[in-house]
Design an enzyme around this catalytic site. Structure first.
Site, PDB file in Angstrom:
ATOM      1  N   GLY A  76      48.342  36.612  53.808  1.00 30.46           N
ATOM      2  CA  GLY A  76      49.429  37.559  53.609  1.00 30.46           C
ATOM      3  C   GLY A  76      50.748  36.863  53.830  1.00 30.46           C
ATOM      4  O   GLY A  76      50.788  35.792  54.438  1.00 30.46           O
ATOM      5  N   HIS A 127      43.074  28.127  51.396  1.00 34.56           N
ATOM      6  CA  HIS A 127      42.630  29.253  50.557  1.00 34.56           C
ATOM      7  C   HIS A 127      41.383  28.888  49.758  1.00 34.56           C
ATOM      8  O   HIS A 127      41.489  28.232  48.717  1.00 34.56           O
ATOM      9  CB  HIS A 127      43.763  29.668  49.616  1.00 34.56           C
ATOM     10  N   ASP A 150      40.413  50.913  28.220  1.00 37.13           N
ATOM     11  CA  ASP A 150      40.367  51.419  29.595  1.00 37.13           C
ATOM     12  C   ASP A 150      40.071  52.916  29.631  1.00 37.13           C
ATOM     13  O   ASP A 150      39.173  53.361  30.339  1.00 37.13           O
ATOM     14  CB  ASP A 150      41.694  51.151  30.325  1.00 37.13           C
ATOM     15  N   LYS A 158      40.361  43.355  33.874  1.00 33.78           N
ATOM     16  CA  LYS A 158      40.207  43.674  32.449  1.00 33.78           C
ATOM     17  C   LYS A 158      38.835  43.244  31.887  1.00 33.78           C
ATOM     18  O   LYS A 158      38.175  44.020  31.212  1.00 33.78           O
ATOM     19  CB  LYS A 158      41.330  42.976  31.673  1.00 33.78           C
ATOM     20  N   GLU A 162      39.729  30.845  47.987  1.00 31.07           N
ATOM     21  CA  GLU A 162      39.597  31.723  46.815  1.00 31.07           C
ATOM     22  C   GLU A 162      40.291  31.198  45.563  1.00 31.07           C
ATOM     23  O   GLU A 162      40.082  31.729  44.485  1.00 31.07           O
ATOM     24  CB  GLU A 162      40.117  33.126  47.157  1.00 31.07           C
ATOM     25  N   CYS A 190      43.881  31.975  56.110  1.00 33.96           N
ATOM     26  CA  CYS A 190      45.332  31.813  56.276  1.00 33.96           C
ATOM     27  C   CYS A 190      45.897  32.816  57.285  1.00 33.96           C
ATOM     28  O   CYS A 190      45.613  32.706  58.466  1.00 33.96           O
ATOM     29  CB  CYS A 190      46.015  31.892  54.915  1.00 33.96           C
ATOM     30  N   TYR A 191      46.635  33.833  56.843  1.00 32.47           N
ATOM     31  CA  TYR A 191      47.157  34.810  57.812  1.00 32.47           C
ATOM     32  C   TYR A 191      46.009  35.472  58.590  1.00 32.47           C
ATOM     33  O   TYR A 191      46.135  35.749  59.789  1.00 32.47           O
ATOM     34  CB  TYR A 191      47.978  35.885  57.070  1.00 32.47           C
TER      35      TYR A 191
END
Ligand code: XMP
Length: 530
Positions: free
Chosen positions: A50, A170, A229, A385, A172, A78-79
């Site tokens: 964050g 990170h 959608d 998406k 990710e 991280c945070y």
């Protein structure tokens, strides 16, 4: 399920992406959700990064119960890592205004068997992506160092006895090549998740969730446009509650040529969705008479759209009084996707702010607070998406026809007609648009552009037709190549094709004297003309 607790990082959604791509189901909750209120039983918890510092007065601090419990494994990123260390002793975190940003090489210490399981298949050192200001300045009590770099001696930590881990980098992002493996190791080796989640699990799960939420009698209403959608969301609701879901297509008269008929065919005839098409074109065109200012057009269209929608909700409600198995209309379906949600996330986590740009004229706010008092259902809220496409396929929709369809703005053709929107000008723009798109499809280049349309200039120009002077409309063709719609380039047509299109439009659309191609990039132009 793995719970990702969001502290507002721009990467939080990537944690979900990575895990789901590996077949591990996970959900995101804001870090302000108390531990006792988690709506499912997570097998593991990942605390996201964050932008805040743990020292900020407004810093997001998750419920201490997350840290006090010892049953569910924790992984702080991280945070998230700093908040684990800070809880144990604020002195563990060094405040820094200097940002470390970029790739780094970390050395790995395999200090215990559970660290081995977390870092299985990773090797003795690895490239990682750092993006942080604050960092750990000392090792929290009862923790061991598992990764280090020259500038971050505590780049990775693990509790000696329980399953609590922290990473400064990170895992990710793709710039951490082994990152996916680490996340998977955490989920599978440490938390005991099985990597067998697929879209059909999601379908079953969502159907069960919708049924539970809506109950035995309540009804749901949702606007459909024919886009992927709204079609996928509608099909999901139909599968869950059948005809108690009411899809509504408001034909504003500003849709593409023959579009309302096509939507009807797809939704009602092929998918069997309970659809009402409201032909409101006269009302919309009457309301637009004399209006030339773009934002004013949007407002008029948006307001009228809600009027019609609200009326329809009340009508269904009235009908229900005479139908034994139907109750009140309580819910409003919206095809919000995850990227719409994250755009509105602050560090406070995914609180319920909803972006209104892509919903005609701020539809939700008035639907929720107006006379109809509906509550939102957003079954696609967790999806990206391409996952919506996969969901569509899992629901047996032939999404491939829908998927590549160029997006179409809520205010429709009205913002592609510069100046006043009259029935005559709408008819001309629609016909020209139909020819343009047909030729693009015929040439096999439809998927090479993100959006294409024919619009109309506000002026007329002189031409010659046969032996006579003509004074006719000017068509503006626009075709844009973009992935994010924030910037874009004009599509580079083969000139022969453009000439062919121009000839067809002048010959076939009565009242047109010229065809131009708009070759402005975005910026400085926008995709739409208004
Ligand atoms: P612009 O013209 O801003 O368009 O470059 C970027 C994307 O947004 C769409 N767009 C809208 N969509 N209501 C919508 O639902 C609107 O008022 C609106 N204005 C622009 C546009 O079609 C493009 O995809």
């Amino acid at each position: 399920t793995i719970l990702v607790l969001d502290h507002g990082s721009q990467y939080s959604h990537l944690i979900l992406r990575r895990l789901r791509d590996m077949g591990i189901y996970c959900e995101l909750l804001g870090c302000d959700v108390p531990f006792a209120d988690i709506p499912f039983r997570p097998k593991g918890i990942i605390l996201s990064g964050g932008p805040a510092s743990v020292y900020d007065a407004e810093a997001p601090h998750a419920d201490p119960a997350y840290f006090e419990q010892t049953e569910i494994p924790l992984l702080g990123i991280c945070y998230g890592n700093q908040s684990i260390a800070w809880r144990l002793d604020p002195m563990n975190v060094i405040r820094s205004d200097h940002r470390e940003y970029g790739s780094a090489e970390v050395k790995i210490h395999r200090v215990s068997s559970h660290v081995d399981r977390l870092l299985e298949g990773v090797g003795e050192s690895m490239e990682v992506w750092m993006s942080h200001s604050d960092k750990l300045g000392s090792l929290p009590e009862n923790f061991e160092i598992i990764c280090e770099t020259p500038s971050s001696p505590f780049a990775g930590i693990a509790h000696k006895d329980s399953h609590v881990f922290g990473l400064q980098f990170h895992p990710e992002v793709t710039n951490t090549p082994c990152g996916g493996q680490i996340l998977k190791n955490f989920a599978v080796n440490i938390c005991g998740c099985s990597p067998n989640w697929t879209m059909s699990n999601f379908v079953d799960q969502e159907i069960a969730r919708v049924r539970k939420l809506v109950g035995e009698k309540s009804q749901v209403i949702g606007a459909v446009s024919g886009g992927v959608d709204s079609t996928v969301a509608a099909q999901l609701l139909k599968t869950a509650i059948g005809d108690r879901f009411h899809a509504v297509l408001i034909d504003t008269g500003l849709l593409r040529l023959e579009e309302s008929q096509q939507v009807k065919e797809t939704l009602q005839e092929h998918l069997g969705i309970n659809l009402t098409v409201i032909d409101a074109s006269k009302a919309f065109l009457d309301a637009l008479a004399g209006i030339t200012e773009p934002e004013q057009k949007r407002k008029v269209i948006g307001n009228l759209f809600i009027d019609f929608f609200e009326k329809e909700a009340l009508r269904i409600e009235k009908d229900a009084e005479n139908t034994p198995n139907a109750g009140p209309v309580r819910y409003f379906l919206q095809g919000t996707l995850y990227p719409d949600v994250i755009e509105s996330i602050s560090w406070k986590g995914p609180s319920a702010t909803i972006k209104t740009h892509h919903n005609v004229g701020g539809l939700p706010a008035r639907m929720l607070n107006g006379e109809a008092k509906l509550q939102l259902i957003e079954p696609l809220r967790e999806l990206f998406k391409d996952e919506v496409r996969a969901l569509g396929r899992a629901l047996s929709i032939h999404v491939d026809d829908l998927v590549m369809r160029h997006p179409f703005p809520g205010p429709g053709i009205a913002i592609r007609i510069i100046g006043e929107v009259t029935p005559e000008r709408v008819a001309i723009a629609r016909k020209a648009d139909h020819i343009f798109i047909t030729e693009i499809k015929k040439a096999g280049i439809y998927n090479e552009m993100a959006q294409a349309y024919a619009g109309l200039d506000s002026n007329k120009a002189v031409g010659v037709m046969g032996d006579n002077r003509s004074y006719g409309y000017i068509i503006i063709l626009r075709a844009i190549v973009t992935t994010d719609f924030m910037t874009g380039e004009p599509y580079e047509f083969d000139f022969k094709l453009l000439k062919k299109i121009s000839t067809r439009i002048c010959n076939e659309v009565h009242g047109v004297s010229r065809v131009t191609y708009d070759c402005t990039s975005k910026p400085p132009g926008t995709i739409e003309l208004e």
